[in-house]
Scaffold this motif. Structure first.
Motif, short mmCIF file in Angstrom:
data_model
loop_
_atom_site.label_atom_id
_atom_site.label_comp_id
_atom_site.label_asym_id
_atom_site.label_seq_id
_atom_site.Cartn_x
_atom_site.Cartn_y
_atom_site.Cartn_z
N ILE A 191 0.83 -1.21 0.00
CA ILE A 191 0.00 0.00 0.00
C ILE A 191 0.87 1.26 0.00
O ILE A 191 0.63 2.20 -0.75
CB ILE A 191 -0.96 -0.02 1.21
CG1 ILE A 191 -2.09 -1.01 0.91
CG2 ILE A 191 -1.55 1.36 1.45
CD1 ILE A 191 -2.96 -1.34 2.09
N LEU A 251 -1.30 5.81 -10.48
CA LEU A 251 -1.96 5.23 -9.30
C LEU A 251 -2.80 4.02 -9.70
O LEU A 251 -2.70 2.95 -9.09
CB LEU A 251 -2.84 6.29 -8.63
CG LEU A 251 -3.70 5.79 -7.46
CD1 LEU A 251 -2.84 5.59 -6.23
CD2 LEU A 251 -4.83 6.75 -7.15
N PHE A 266 1.10 4.24 -3.01
CA PHE A 266 1.05 5.68 -2.75
C PHE A 266 2.30 6.37 -3.28
O PHE A 266 2.24 7.41 -3.92
CB PHE A 266 0.93 5.95 -1.25
CG PHE A 266 -0.48 6.02 -0.76
CD1 PHE A 266 -1.34 6.98 -1.26
CD2 PHE A 266 -0.95 5.14 0.19
CE1 PHE A 266 -2.65 7.06 -0.82
CE2 PHE A 266 -2.26 5.21 0.64
CZ PHE A 266 -3.11 6.17 0.13
N LEU A 299 -5.30 -0.90 -3.09
CA LEU A 299 -5.89 0.19 -2.34
C LEU A 299 -7.41 0.14 -2.47
O LEU A 299 -8.15 0.38 -1.54
CB LEU A 299 -5.35 1.50 -2.92
CG LEU A 299 -5.06 2.65 -1.99
CD1 LEU A 299 -4.25 2.19 -0.81
CD2 LEU A 299 -4.31 3.71 -2.77
#
Lengths: 288, 283
Positions: free
Chosen positions: A208, A272, A212, A287
């Motif tokens: 995770i 992302l 990011f 995510l």
């Protein structure tokens, strides 16, 4: 109770998103949007022919990728090391000391770093290097473009190391203690336990954090760059974000700066989603 | 071995701050000649005095305190109210609101459209530019919502039965039961407000609105600011000026501006760490 927040986001988040239309027109603040001339992709094309473009891309990606390669594993390693410490007060002291830099502003932290690196007699780093005989003339650290990346990456590392490790420390704390006991019975040593239990145990957190980090690869911290940048190291310190600021706010080229910002946001969003998708395929964790 | 590595890291970190303290209490000459490593050779208050002689710093501290207090209270109350609303499973369009909010975490219009927006709604050069845009945080809302949803349903229902309205329930039941998360988020908010200088730089030009951090930023980024201070000092007290240099004065200013954080930090560190833990468990 929720509607005020929706209204808030409409004004402060969604109106600026619509405002990116500005990058397709020759925005003139005096006449407003309606009267500004539509120019299509002119400003996006301009970016790719801009002489500064290779420089800002290189600085942004270079600093962020090297920074990520250094500070990402460092935070994990720090958490692993801290986890091995059995002396309670020592552990607490280390945590207190290492979190502190995160809480002082970049102005304060950067101000001290600049002073330590000063090229005059007052610079402690130069003094130290001279005394140790490693250099024979003081180095102008802040004025030397080739040193800027290193200075920025190193000071960011010191500032964030402890704090960035918290997530991992929390994750390590959540690992079932029986696993370690079982491993001990099987004769596993310290390193084996770290490799076979702790690391897999925090892999979800690592993934995770990595997603990011990857989506933020085009962002740079304005807080740190504004403090550390000066006219002499400009060629190595000017990043995409700083360029948007200089072009837009200092030179009033609103449309062009918006175009650069928009392109950056779109690429970041794609990064992302790609990182999230890839991670889901490979590790089954993501995510969303 | 591990302890040694960690010890060295700690000492290095600590020394960065200690170096600043030594500089702040050294005479200008000593500091400029690099005589002071661990302790000021000649202890002096002159640097601190010359910073405190500048009237601008008082205004800057006032603005910083004001924005920290008002900004934190308003943001926490506003975000908590929304979080409470969002925690209600019977809320219509809850899913939509959630997506609507989370999307703003990953995409934004960027600096310039924001700049023009603030200009159009009169936030430029206005104290409220420190308060209003920071009023709501989606991330904090999610943390609070998670914490609120852990309150047993029976407790909330009991409040309803007793005739508490939505806002009474929020104030009398939800707030006392979410103390932990409120404390942590308040602290993060306060630190963020106190440390911010970017918004002063971008959105204000009125010197009356400068924050303590921005005051310091000017001292570090612009040599003129320090020289101006020193020349002012000559008129007020010639003795002081002999003892200071622009470097030592700068370190004194850094120390004074970081003092509030350094003083509060040991006491609140525990809550800050807890705050991050709440976030990590959620993920």
């Amino acid at each position: 109770m929720v509607l005020p927040a929706i209204l808030f986001l409409v004004v402060f988040s969604y109106i600026p998103m619509v405002g990116v239309v500005m990058s397709f027109v020759d925005y003139n603040p005096v006449v407003g949007f309606a009267q500004s001339e539509w120019v299509g992709l002119k400003y996006f094309k301009e970016l790719f022919t801009d002489q500064a473009f290779p420089m800002i891309m290189k600085n942004t990606l270079g600093m962020n990728l090297i920074g990520l390669a250094v500070s990402f594993p460092a935070a994990i390693l720090f958490a692993l090391l801290l986890n091995e410490v059995r002396v309670g007060w020592f552990k607490k002291t280390v945590q207190t000391a290492s979190y502190l830099p995160h809480f002082v502003s970049w102005v304060i932290f950067g101000g001290i770093i600049i002073q330590m690196l000063s090229a005059g007699n007052d610079g402690i780093i130069n003094n130290l290097l001279l005394r140790m005989g490693l250099i024979d003339r003081p180095i102008n650290f802040m004025g030397e473009p080739s040193l800027f990346w290193g200075i920025h990456i190193a000071s960011s590392l010191i500032k964030g190391l402890g704090w960035n490790s918290i997530m991992y420390i929390a994750a390590i704390g959540g690992i079932n203690g029986e696993l370690y006991e079982a491993a001990e019975i099987d004769g596993a040593g310290r390193f084996r336990k770290m490799w076979n239990i702790t690391l897999p145990g925090i892999s979800a957190t690592i993934v995770i954090m990595l997603i990011f980090a990857i989506s933020g690869i085009l962002n740079s911290s304005m807080d740190s760059t504004l403090v550390l940048q000066n006219d002499l190291n400009y060629t190595a310190s000017e990043t995409i974000d700083m360029y948007v600021y200089h072009v837009g706010i200092s030179n009033y080229r609103f449309s062009y700066a918006t175009a650069i910002g928009l392109l950056k946001s779109v690429v970041a969003l794609i990064l992302l989603l790609t990182a999230n998708y890839t991670s889901k395929k490979i590790t089954d964790k993501g995510l969303f | 071995m591990i302890m040694l590595v960690l010890f060295i890291i700690c000492v290095m970190t600590f020394y960065i701050f200690w170096y600043c303290v030594v500089g702040a209490f050294s005479t200008g000459d000593d500091f400029a000649n690099g005589k002071n490593w661990l302790w000021p050779a000649n202890f002096t208050w002159a640097n601190i005095r010359s910073v405190l002689a500048d009237t601008d710093i008082y205004q800057a501290f006032f603005i910083s305190f004001l924005r920290t207090i008002i900004g934190t209270v308003t943001s926490v109350l506003f975000t908590l109210t929304v979080a409470y609303g969002m925690s209600d499973p019977t809320l219509k369009f809850r899913k939509f609101y959630s997506i609507f909010m989370i999307f703003t975490m990953f995409f934004s219009g960027g600096l310039i459209p924001t700049f023009i927006l603030y200009d159009n709604i009169g936030l430029m050069d206005n104290f409220l530019v420190y308060i209003i845009p920071a009023l709501f945080s989606v991330y904090n809302m999610i943390l609070m919502r998670t914490s609120i949803s852990e309150i047993p349903k029976a407790v909330l229902e009991a409040a309803w039965v007793d005739g508490c309205g939505k806002y009474r329930t929020l104030w009398n039941v939800v707030m006392p039961m979410s103390k932990g998360v409120i404390a942590a988020i308040s602290l993060f908010n306060a630190v963020g407000h106190w440390n911010s200088y970017y918004d002063t730089l971008m959105f204000t030009s009125d010197p009356e609105l400068q924050t303590a951090q921005f005051y310091l930023y000017n001292m570090i980024a612009k040599a003129e600011k320090v020289n101006e201070m020193l020349s002012q000092g000559i008129f007020s007290n010639p003795n002081v000026v002999m003892n200071v240099s622009s470097q030592s004065v700068r370190m004194a200013a850094v120390l004074i501006v970081s003092l509030p954080i350094l003083v509060v930090y040991p006491f609140v560190q525990k809550h800050l760490v807890k705050g991050v833990m709440i976030g990590s468990i959620k993920e």
